[in-house]
Design an enzyme around this catalytic site. Structure first.
Site, short mmCIF file in Angstrom:
data_model
loop_
_atom_site.label_atom_id
_atom_site.label_comp_id
_atom_site.label_asym_id
_atom_site.label_seq_id
_atom_site.Cartn_x
_atom_site.Cartn_y
_atom_site.Cartn_z
N CYS A 210 30.35 20.26 65.00
CA CYS A 210 29.96 20.25 63.59
C CYS A 210 29.43 18.86 63.22
CB CYS A 210 31.14 20.63 62.71
SG CYS A 210 30.70 20.83 60.97
N THR A 457 42.05 36.47 43.14
CA THR A 457 41.37 37.74 42.96
C THR A 457 40.70 37.78 41.60
OG1 THR A 457 41.62 40.16 42.95
CG2 THR A 457 43.43 38.88 42.01
N TYR A 458 39.59 38.50 41.54
CA TYR A 458 38.90 38.77 40.28
C TYR A 458 38.93 40.27 39.99
CZ TYR A 458 37.25 34.13 41.54
OH TYR A 458 37.21 32.81 41.91
N ASN A 459 39.73 40.99 40.83
CA ASN A 459 39.88 42.44 40.70
C ASN A 459 38.53 43.17 40.75
OD1 ASN A 459 42.35 41.34 38.57
ND2 ASN A 459 42.86 42.68 40.28
N THR A 469 42.85 44.19 45.07
CA THR A 469 42.31 43.80 46.38
C THR A 469 43.37 43.20 47.31
OG1 THR A 469 41.71 41.59 45.60
CG2 THR A 469 40.05 43.33 45.36
N GLU A 534 31.93 36.80 46.98
CA GLU A 534 32.98 37.53 47.68
C GLU A 534 33.00 37.18 49.17
OE1 GLU A 534 33.48 41.60 45.09
OE2 GLU A 534 31.59 41.34 46.18
#
Length: 563
Positions: A210, A457-459, A469, A534
């Site tokens: 890297c 989470t943002y559901n 989720t 996501e």
């Protein structure tokens, strides 16, 4: 705001002296007397020649003050009126970005540099922070105030907003936790001198080729007072640092091989021995940068302006991956098939929930069988569209035994080491307390970071809202641990096969185990109808799950040495 910060990054990273420094000017207008807080550049500008960097910093700061002074009485070359400074705040976070005086100032200063002094300022970088994610997805207007505040704080404190931060900024809650941890590791009091911390980061990043992180920390190493001769290669570093090579390569590629003998060899009395506290800090640094290299490759992070090589790592987006299929799916538009994949995933999740409510329980023997089956199937999950590349010369000098890499810990016909049962040595009951005892505060910050990403989470799933989720997040986390040999007795590994499609498994294993082989095509082929944010969330889960897995192996060896 973000595009503007990016333009200034170009200025700060140019790295060349810009001529003589004019005498300081007294600005006619001050921002509530706080112009000294505008850009703390003297300690932040990057240059190989420190005196020139300081000169450039002072000159640039003076020009910022002049720009403020001109605000109430001048017009720019296009005829537009200059803004009237808001004396209430340097960065009025409560306003929209396009109304911010700070934004106007940043936009005005860069043209001043180009026209007034004839300085060759690089143009605004057009390709974006990531080779995989369209720039407009990251550099969007009207971003939420929490993310804007984090990015502004990063710019003010570090003089730039690097591309890792820009991409992680899609998830501000995680970014805040990540920053606190990395700041403590690199900047706060600890057993290791600051320059050695950056050298250890170089050693860790080099194991995965890297060059993005290697180059970044070479600069930080010199700024911290490190000996430039060490950057000629590992052979020029002190023997004490060179002694980390063995445990560095094991942590990077096969952490299950680490034993208490490796710890004992580093701690034994002698001229080049490590203290236990020093070693624990080194282990955290190594695992942190191995995992961060996974994030760099997994998200296709582009290099900063001024970094050599065209890419911050071996190109994360090979030209061979520019087919229409790859490009379309990278734009999160997989068509009808992609929509059907989302609906199928939603159905499988619901079926699993229903079956969990109906089942009386799976026996431990069945749980163990399903884990071994998943572990065996993981042998068949490997990228098929990549070729090995030779190490770049800028990285090779920091790597000994470059052929050593990830190897599946169990293959047919070979004697496999025992499975690491997570319940026998847990982060919560063992690793956390050991780190906190030997390296105060780090254990707490690591634990917070693990919890934040695991519960983040943002559901939402693609176009669906109001979705639980947790099942999917747990499957991703446990699959990463599975490919590193860690088993949870209370988890049904049959869920992994139900929830993670093969293309996602290929991506997860590649990013976690040999991230330097990640391609844009791999990123494009999984979850084709999901948002890029996501997919970044997946990478955050990979980063932290990999870090915790390697830490557990290392800390278990330390505990065995101590007992």
């Amino acid at each position: 705001m973000l595009e503007c910060v990016w333009s200034l990054n170009s200025v700060l990273y140019h790295g060349e002296p810009w001529g003589e420094v004019p005498a300081p000017h007294t600005p006619k207008v001050l921002l509530a007397g706080r112009t000294d807080q505008l850009l703390p550049l003297p300690t932040l500008c990057i240059s190989k020649q420190e005196p020139a960097a300081l000169q450039t910093a002072r000159w640039f700061q003076t020009r910022c003050c002049e720009a403020i002074a001109m605000a109430s009485c001048s017009a720019d070359e296009t005829g537009a009126e200059w803004w009237q400074p808001d004396s209430s705040e340097l960065f009025p976070l409560g306003k929209e970005a396009d109304a911010s005086p700070a934004l106007q100032l940043l936009w005005k200063v860069v043209p001043l540099l180009r026209t007034d002094r004839g300085i060759p300022v690089p143009p605004q970088l057009g390709r974006g922070p990531s080779a995989f994610i369209p720039a407009e997805e990251i550099l969007q207007d009207g971003i939420e105030s929490s993310r804007r505040q984090l990015l502004i704080e990063a710019f003010v404190s570090a003089g730039r907003v690097d591309n890792i931060t820009m991409v992680m900024g899609l998830h501000p809650q995680y970014l805040s936790s990540f920053w606190k941890t990395q700041y403590l590791l690199l900047r706060m009091d600890g057993p290791l001198p600051y320059h050695k911390r950056h050298y250890i980061a170089i050693m860790a990043a080099a194991r995965h080729q890297c060059t993005y992180l290697v180059g970044l920390h070479m600069g930080e190493f010199l700024q911290a007072g490190g000996n430039p001769a060490w950057l000629q290669g590992l052979h020029c570093a002190p023997q004490k640092l060179r002694n980390l090579n063995e445990i560095n390569k094991l942590l990077a590629h096969r952490p299950w091989l680490i034993t208490k003998e490796h710890i004992e060899a580093l701690l034994k009395t002698g001229e080049h021995s490590w203290s236990l506290a020093e070693l624990v800090q080194a282990l955290v640094l190594l695992t942190h940068y191995h995992s961060l290299a996974s994030f760099v490759f997994g998200c296709g992070i582009n290099p900063e302006v001024g970094q050599d090589g065209g890419h911050g790592c071996r190109p994360p987006s090979p030209h061979s991956d520019s087919s229409p299929t790859a490009e379309d799916s990278t734009g999160c538009s997989g068509g009808r098939d992609a929509v059907r994949e989302v609906e199928a995933l939603m159905e499988r999740m619901q079926l699993l929930r229903d079956s969990q409510r109906e089942e009386e329980g799976v026996t431990q023997e069945e749980m163990a069988t399903r884990f071994e089956l998943e572990k065996t199937e993981s042998l068949l999950v490997a990228p098929s569209d990549v070729t090995d590349h030779a190490l770049q010369s800028g990285v090779l000098c920091f790597v000994e035994d470059p052929e050593f890499g990830y190897k599946d810990f169990t293959r047919r016909g070979e004697q496999a080491p025992p499975t690491f049962r997570a319940q026998d040595y847990t982060w919560e009951d063992h690793g956390f307390s050991l780190i906190n005892r030997l390296y105060p505060d780090v254990g707490q910050l690591l634990d917070e970071k693990f919890q934040v990403v695991y519960n983040l989470t943002y559901n939402t799933i693609a176009m669906h809202c109001g979705v639980d989720t947790s099942m999917l997040r747990r499957a991703i986390w446990n699959y990463v641990h599975c490919v590193f040999g860690i088993r949870y007795d209370d988890y049904d590994y049959g869920e992994v096969n139900q929830l993670l499609e093969r293309s996602l498994k290929v991506y997860i294993k590649t990013v976690a185990c040999y991230p330097e082989k990640t391609t844009k095509r791999m990123y494009a082929q999984f979850w084709r109808h999901f948002k890029h944010s996501e997919k970044v969330h997946v990478n955050l889960l990979l980063l932290e799950a990999r870090l915790q897995a390697a830490l557990l192996y290392a800390l278990r060896a330390v505990t065995r040495y101590m007992t």
